[in-house]
Structure formats: C-alpha cells, structure tokens
Design a protein around this motif. Structure first.
Motif, PDB file in Angstrom:
ATOM      1  N   ALA A   9       8.783   8.351 -35.145  1.00  0.00           N
ATOM      2  CA  ALA A   9      10.198   8.461 -34.752  1.00  0.00           C
ATOM      3  C   ALA A   9      11.024   9.059 -35.879  1.00  0.00           C
ATOM      4  N   ARG A  10      10.785   8.606 -37.107  1.00  0.00           N
ATOM      5  CA  ARG A  10      11.512   9.180 -38.250  1.00  0.00           C
ATOM      6  C   ARG A  10      11.176  10.659 -38.417  1.00  0.00           C
ATOM      7  N   MET A  11       9.919  11.014 -38.216  1.00  0.00           N
ATOM      8  CA  MET A  11       9.512  12.413 -38.342  1.00  0.00           C
ATOM      9  C   MET A  11      10.148  13.270 -37.245  1.00  0.00           C
ATOM     10  N   ILE A  12      10.193  12.745 -36.041  1.00  0.00           N
ATOM     11  CA  ILE A  12      10.797  13.477 -34.919  1.00  0.00           C
ATOM     12  C   ILE A  12      12.260  13.783 -35.218  1.00  0.00           C
ATOM     13  N   VAL A  13      12.981  12.793 -35.681  1.00  0.00           N
ATOM     14  CA  VAL A  13      14.398  12.975 -35.994  1.00  0.00           C
ATOM     15  C   VAL A  13      14.561  13.889 -37.209  1.00  0.00           C
ATOM     16  N   GLY A  14      13.792  13.627 -38.248  1.00  0.00           N
ATOM     17  CA  GLY A  14      13.911  14.400 -39.484  1.00  0.00           C
ATOM     18  C   GLY A  14      13.578  15.872 -39.331  1.00  0.00           C
ATOM     19  N   GLU A  15      12.604  16.160 -38.479  1.00  0.00           N
ATOM     20  CA  GLU A  15      12.189  17.552 -38.257  1.00  0.00           C
ATOM     21  C   GLU A  15      12.916  18.198 -37.083  1.00  0.00           C
ATOM     22  N   ARG A  16      13.827  17.461 -36.476  1.00  0.00           N
ATOM     23  CA  ARG A  16      14.625  17.946 -35.332  1.00  0.00           C
ATOM     24  C   ARG A  16      13.745  18.394 -34.166  1.00  0.00           C
ATOM     25  N   VAL A  17      12.748  17.594 -33.850  1.00  0.00           N
ATOM     26  CA  VAL A  17      11.849  17.878 -32.738  1.00  0.00           C
ATOM     27  C   VAL A  17      12.601  17.664 -31.436  1.00  0.00           C
ATOM     28  N   ASP A  18      12.468  18.607 -30.503  1.00  0.00           N
ATOM     29  CA  ASP A  18      13.168  18.523 -29.224  1.00  0.00           C
ATOM     30  C   ASP A  18      12.348  17.875 -28.113  1.00  0.00           C
ATOM     31  N   LEU A  19      11.023  17.967 -28.201  1.00  0.00           N
ATOM     32  CA  LEU A  19      10.139  17.502 -27.139  1.00  0.00           C
ATOM     33  C   LEU A  19       8.810  17.105 -27.765  1.00  0.00           C
ATOM     34  N   VAL A  20       8.229  16.003 -27.298  1.00  0.00           N
ATOM     35  CA  VAL A  20       6.928  15.557 -27.805  1.00  0.00           C
ATOM     36  C   VAL A  20       5.929  15.608 -26.661  1.00  0.00           C
ATOM     37  N   HIS A  21       4.767  16.199 -26.940  1.00  0.00           N
ATOM     38  CA  HIS A  21       3.703  16.378 -25.958  1.00  0.00           C
ATOM     39  C   HIS A  21       2.448  15.670 -26.446  1.00  0.00           C
ATOM     40  N   ALA A  22       1.799  14.893 -25.575  1.00  0.00           N
ATOM     41  CA  ALA A  22       0.559  14.195 -25.934  1.00  0.00           C
ATOM     42  C   ALA A  22      -0.548  14.571 -24.955  1.00  0.00           C
ATOM     43  N   ARG A  23      -1.785  14.622 -25.486  1.00  0.00           N
ATOM     44  CA  ARG A  23      -2.937  14.969 -24.658  1.00  0.00           C
ATOM     45  C   ARG A  23      -4.014  13.894 -24.657  1.00  0.00           C
ATOM     46  N   SER A  24      -3.739  12.756 -25.275  1.00  0.00           N
ATOM     47  CA  SER A  24      -4.723  11.693 -25.395  1.00  0.00           C
ATOM     48  C   SER A  24      -4.012  10.350 -25.309  1.00  0.00           C
ATOM     49  N   ARG A  25      -4.709   9.323 -24.837  1.00  0.00           N
ATOM     50  CA  ARG A  25      -4.054   8.053 -24.519  1.00  0.00           C
ATOM     51  C   ARG A  25      -3.472   7.312 -25.719  1.00  0.00           C
ATOM     52  N   ALA A  26      -4.239   7.040 -26.743  1.00  0.00           N
ATOM     53  CA  ALA A  26      -3.714   6.267 -27.882  1.00  0.00           C
ATOM     54  C   ALA A  26      -2.533   6.982 -28.543  1.00  0.00           C
ATOM     55  N   PRO A  27      -2.666   8.277 -28.850  1.00  0.00           N
ATOM     56  CA  PRO A  27      -1.507   8.975 -29.411  1.00  0.00           C
ATOM     57  C   PRO A  27      -0.316   9.009 -28.446  1.00  0.00           C
ATOM     58  N   ALA A  28      -0.601   9.015 -27.158  1.00  0.00           N
ATOM     59  CA  ALA A  28       0.480   9.036 -26.175  1.00  0.00           C
ATOM     60  C   ALA A  28       1.288   7.750 -26.211  1.00  0.00           C
ATOM     61  N   TRP A  29       0.621   6.606 -26.404  1.00  0.00           N
ATOM     62  CA  TRP A  29       1.349   5.344 -26.504  1.00  0.00           C
ATOM     63  C   TRP A  29       2.263   5.338 -27.720  1.00  0.00           C
ATOM     64  N   VAL A  30       1.769   5.847 -28.837  1.00  0.00           N
ATOM     65  CA  VAL A  30       2.588   5.943 -30.049  1.00  0.00           C
ATOM     66  C   VAL A  30       3.759   6.892 -29.804  1.00  0.00           C
ATOM     67  N   ALA A  31       3.469   8.031 -29.218  1.00  0.00           N
ATOM     68  CA  ALA A  31       4.506   9.035 -28.980  1.00  0.00           C
ATOM     69  C   ALA A  31       5.584   8.522 -28.027  1.00  0.00           C
ATOM     70  N   LEU A  32       5.179   7.787 -27.002  1.00  0.00           N
ATOM     71  CA  LEU A  32       6.169   7.248 -26.063  1.00  0.00           C
ATOM     72  C   LEU A  32       7.140   6.311 -26.775  1.00  0.00           C
ATOM     73  N   GLY A  33       6.610   5.410 -27.585  1.00  0.00           N
ATOM     74  CA  GLY A  33       7.474   4.500 -28.339  1.00  0.00           C
ATOM     75  C   GLY A  33       8.393   5.240 -29.288  1.00  0.00           C
ATOM     76  N   ALA A  34       7.843   6.234 -29.966  1.00  0.00           N
ATOM     77  CA  ALA A  34       8.639   7.018 -30.912  1.00  0.00           C
ATOM     78  C   ALA A  34       9.727   7.806 -30.195  1.00  0.00           C
ATOM     79  N   CYS A  35       9.395   8.366 -29.061  1.00  0.00           N
ATOM     80  CA  CYS A  35      10.385   9.144 -28.303  1.00  0.00           C
ATOM     81  C   CYS A  35      11.503   8.249 -27.789  1.00  0.00           C
TER      82      CYS A  35
END
Length: 69
Positions: A9-35
């Motif tokens: 989440a800090r990286m997403i905000v710090g790097e000004r990420v507009d959209l997060v895409h996941a292709r695997s389950r475990a990383p997707a759970w992390v990405a959902l929480g961060a988003c």
C-alpha cells in the motif's frame, strides 16, 4: 502476507500507481488489501478454473474473480 499488505500500500501510494493487476492467488490477496488501503482499483486475470471442494479452498480461490473500482 499481512505485513506485505501495508508495504505494498505504501509503495502504491508512493509510486503513484493507478491500477494494480494480479495473476496469482496469494499475491492477489495481498494486492486486494493494499488497494483497499490505498484506495486504488484492483483487477485480476486467470486462465483456468481452480479446483477445490472445501469452503476454505473455494474462498481462497474466489480472489481471482474479484475486482474493485
């Protein structure tokens, strides 16, 4: 995985990420929480059905069919 949610989440905000895409389950759970924390959209891509009969496995697999806006 829970520790990675805040870091991502800090990286997403710090790097000004507009959209997060996941292709695997475990990383997707992390990405959902961060988003959710970073208030950014989240999408997934998967190319086949994941097997599972137990409620726990079905819940774990369900992340690949979720998205936020």
């Amino acid at each position: 995985m829970a520790l990675n949610v805040r870091k991502l989440a800090r990286m997403i905000v710090g790097e000004r990420v507009d959209l997060v895409h996941a292709r695997s389950r475990a990383p997707a759970w992390v990405a959902l929480g961060a988003c959710r924390m970073a208030q950014r959209p989240f999408v997934t891509t998967f190319h086949g059905a994941y097997g599972g009969r137990s409620a726990l496995k079905l819940s774990y697999n369900s992340i690949m069919a979720r998205a936020t806006s």
